[in-house]
Design a protein around this motif. Sequence first.
Motif, PDB file in Angstrom:
ATOM      1  N   HIS A  25       0.806  -1.220   0.000  1.00  0.00           N
ATOM      2  CA  HIS A  25       0.000   0.000   0.000  1.00  0.00           C
ATOM      3  C   HIS A  25       0.842   1.274   0.000  1.00  0.00           C
ATOM      4  O   HIS A  25       0.292   2.364  -0.124  1.00  0.00           O
ATOM      5  N   TRP A  26       2.148   1.163   0.147  1.00  0.00           N
ATOM      6  CA  TRP A  26       2.986   2.337   0.352  1.00  0.00           C
ATOM      7  C   TRP A  26       2.951   3.312  -0.820  1.00  0.00           C
ATOM      8  O   TRP A  26       2.783   4.507  -0.627  1.00  0.00           O
ATOM      9  N   GLU A  27       3.120   2.848  -2.046  1.00  0.00           N
ATOM     10  CA  GLU A  27       3.187   3.753  -3.191  1.00  0.00           C
ATOM     11  C   GLU A  27       1.885   4.517  -3.382  1.00  0.00           C
ATOM     12  O   GLU A  27       1.887   5.728  -3.622  1.00  0.00           O
ATOM     13  N   ALA A  28       0.763   3.822  -3.267  1.00  0.00           N
ATOM     14  CA  ALA A  28      -0.537   4.486  -3.410  1.00  0.00           C
ATOM     15  C   ALA A  28      -0.750   5.480  -2.277  1.00  0.00           C
ATOM     16  O   ALA A  28      -1.228   6.599  -2.500  1.00  0.00           O
TER      17      ALA A  28
ATOM     18  N   GLU B 110       1.564   7.055  -0.426  1.00  0.00           N
ATOM     19  CA  GLU B 110       2.472   8.194  -0.543  1.00  0.00           C
ATOM     20  C   GLU B 110       2.030   9.161  -1.638  1.00  0.00           C
ATOM     21  O   GLU B 110       2.009  10.380  -1.433  1.00  0.00           O
ATOM     22  N   SER B 111       1.645   8.634  -2.784  1.00  0.00           N
ATOM     23  CA  SER B 111       1.259   9.515  -3.887  1.00  0.00           C
ATOM     24  C   SER B 111      -0.032  10.266  -3.581  1.00  0.00           C
ATOM     25  O   SER B 111      -0.155  11.453  -3.891  1.00  0.00           O
ATOM     26  N   ARG B 112      -0.994   9.600  -2.963  1.00  0.00           N
ATOM     27  CA  ARG B 112      -2.264  10.260  -2.658  1.00  0.00           C
ATOM     28  C   ARG B 112      -2.124  11.302  -1.555  1.00  0.00           C
ATOM     29  O   ARG B 112      -2.762  12.349  -1.601  1.00  0.00           O
ATOM     30  N   VAL B 113      -1.274  11.045  -0.575  1.00  0.00           N
ATOM     31  CA  VAL B 113      -1.041  12.025   0.492  1.00  0.00           C
ATOM     32  C   VAL B 113      -0.276  13.225  -0.064  1.00  0.00           C
ATOM     33  O   VAL B 113      -0.546  14.363   0.311  1.00  0.00           O
ATOM     34  N   ASP B 114       0.661  12.981  -0.970  1.00  0.00           N
ATOM     35  CA  ASP B 114       1.404  14.078  -1.598  1.00  0.00           C
ATOM     36  C   ASP B 114       0.490  14.970  -2.437  1.00  0.00           C
ATOM     37  O   ASP B 114       0.762  16.154  -2.606  1.00  0.00           O
ATOM     38  N   GLU B 115      -0.581  14.399  -2.964  1.00  0.00           N
ATOM     39  CA  GLU B 115      -1.547  15.182  -3.742  1.00  0.00           C
ATOM     40  C   GLU B 115      -2.459  16.015  -2.854  1.00  0.00           C
ATOM     41  O   GLU B 115      -3.212  16.829  -3.358  1.00  0.00           O
ATOM     42  N   GLY B 116      -2.424  15.769  -1.541  1.00  0.00           N
ATOM     43  CA  GLY B 116      -3.182  16.591  -0.620  1.00  0.00           C
ATOM     44  C   GLY B 116      -4.343  15.903   0.066  1.00  0.00           C
ATOM     45  O   GLY B 116      -5.081  16.538   0.807  1.00  0.00           O
ATOM     46  N   GLU B 117      -4.511  14.606  -0.151  1.00  0.00           N
ATOM     47  CA  GLU B 117      -5.603  13.890   0.517  1.00  0.00           C
ATOM     48  C   GLU B 117      -5.262  13.660   1.979  1.00  0.00           C
ATOM     49  O   GLU B 117      -4.105  13.610   2.379  1.00  0.00           O
ATOM     50  N   ASP B 118      -6.295  13.490   2.790  1.00  0.00           N
ATOM     51  CA  ASP B 118      -6.124  13.217   4.211  1.00  0.00           C
ATOM     52  C   ASP B 118      -5.613  11.785   4.396  1.00  0.00           C
ATOM     53  O   ASP B 118      -6.203  10.850   3.843  1.00  0.00           O
ATOM     54  N   PRO B 119      -4.524  11.581   5.145  1.00  0.00           N
ATOM     55  CA  PRO B 119      -3.984  10.232   5.330  1.00  0.00           C
ATOM     56  C   PRO B 119      -4.998   9.235   5.895  1.00  0.00           C
ATOM     57  O   PRO B 119      -5.012   8.069   5.511  1.00  0.00           O
ATOM     58  N   SER B 120      -5.856   9.695   6.776  1.00  0.00           N
ATOM     59  CA  SER B 120      -6.859   8.809   7.357  1.00  0.00           C
ATOM     60  C   SER B 120      -7.832   8.299   6.295  1.00  0.00           C
ATOM     61  O   SER B 120      -8.169   7.107   6.266  1.00  0.00           O
TER      62      SER B 120
ATOM     63  N   VAL C  21      -7.230   8.093   3.071  1.00  0.00           N
ATOM     64  CA  VAL C  21      -6.491   7.233   2.140  1.00  0.00           C
ATOM     65  C   VAL C  21      -6.357   5.829   2.719  1.00  0.00           C
ATOM     66  O   VAL C  21      -6.589   4.837   2.016  1.00  0.00           O
ATOM     67  N   LEU C  22      -6.013   5.720   3.995  1.00  0.00           N
ATOM     68  CA  LEU C  22      -5.875   4.404   4.621  1.00  0.00           C
ATOM     69  C   LEU C  22      -7.211   3.677   4.679  1.00  0.00           C
ATOM     70  O   LEU C  22      -7.260   2.464   4.471  1.00  0.00           O
ATOM     71  N   ASP C  23      -8.288   4.395   4.945  1.00  0.00           N
ATOM     72  CA  ASP C  23      -9.612   3.773   4.921  1.00  0.00           C
ATOM     73  C   ASP C  23      -9.933   3.243   3.531  1.00  0.00           C
ATOM     74  O   ASP C  23     -10.459   2.142   3.381  1.00  0.00           O
ATOM     75  N   ASP C  24      -9.608   4.022   2.521  1.00  0.00           N
ATOM     76  CA  ASP C  24      -9.875   3.653   1.142  1.00  0.00           C
ATOM     77  C   ASP C  24      -9.041   2.441   0.710  1.00  0.00           C
ATOM     78  O   ASP C  24      -9.506   1.606  -0.062  1.00  0.00           O
ATOM     79  N   LEU C  25      -7.807   2.358   1.202  1.00  0.00           N
ATOM     80  CA  LEU C  25      -6.931   1.233   0.865  1.00  0.00           C
ATOM     81  C   LEU C  25      -7.265  -0.029   1.651  1.00  0.00           C
ATOM     82  O   LEU C  25      -6.749  -1.099   1.352  1.00  0.00           O
ATOM     83  N   GLY C  26      -8.096   0.082   2.671  1.00  0.00           N
ATOM     84  CA  GLY C  26      -8.486  -1.077   3.464  1.00  0.00           C
ATOM     85  C   GLY C  26      -7.543  -1.406   4.600  1.00  0.00           C
ATOM     86  O   GLY C  26      -7.543  -2.531   5.094  1.00  0.00           O
ATOM     87  N   VAL C  27      -6.744  -0.442   5.025  1.00  0.00           N
ATOM     88  CA  VAL C  27      -5.841  -0.651   6.162  1.00  0.00           C
ATOM     89  C   VAL C  27      -6.601  -0.233   7.412  1.00  0.00           C
ATOM     90  O   VAL C  27      -6.759   0.949   7.692  1.00  0.00           O
ATOM     91  N   ASP C  28      -7.116  -1.219   8.154  1.00  0.00           N
ATOM     92  CA  ASP C  28      -8.034  -0.955   9.254  1.00  0.00           C
ATOM     93  C   ASP C  28      -7.385  -0.972  10.630  1.00  0.00           C
ATOM     94  O   ASP C  28      -7.785  -0.219  11.514  1.00  0.00           O
ATOM     95  N   ARG C  29      -6.404  -1.822  10.830  1.00  0.00           N
ATOM     96  CA  ARG C  29      -5.805  -1.956  12.154  1.00  0.00           C
ATOM     97  C   ARG C  29      -4.898  -0.779  12.476  1.00  0.00           C
ATOM     98  O   ARG C  29      -4.180  -0.274  11.609  1.00  0.00           O
ATOM     99  N   HIS C  30      -4.922  -0.364  13.726  1.00  0.00           N
ATOM    100  CA  HIS C  30      -4.112   0.779  14.150  1.00  0.00           C
ATOM    101  C   HIS C  30      -2.622   0.498  14.009  1.00  0.00           C
ATOM    102  O   HIS C  30      -1.854   1.391  13.655  1.00  0.00           O
TER     103      HIS C  30
END
Length: 63
Positions: free
Chosen positions: A17-20, A22-32, A34-43
């Motif tokens: 999930h790292w490349e997606a 990093e690129s989405r956060v660099d574009e200005g999206e909220d990291p939270s 982006v992680l929800d969208d990628l399916g990374v649920d665990r803290h």
Amino acid sequence: MMVPVRCFTCGNVVGEHWEAFESRVDEGEDPSDVLDDLGVDRHCCRRMLVSHTDLVDIVAPYQ
């Protein structure tokens, strides 16, 4: 250095999930969001991506 392939705590794969992330956060999206969208649920897994610092370009000349 490079992002770890697996979470240190639970062992889930997070490196894919790292490349997606990093690129989405660099574009200005909220990291939270982006992680929800990628399916990374665990803290613990979210911590692996949010707290990672990419040092490859800084360390590479010294090897």
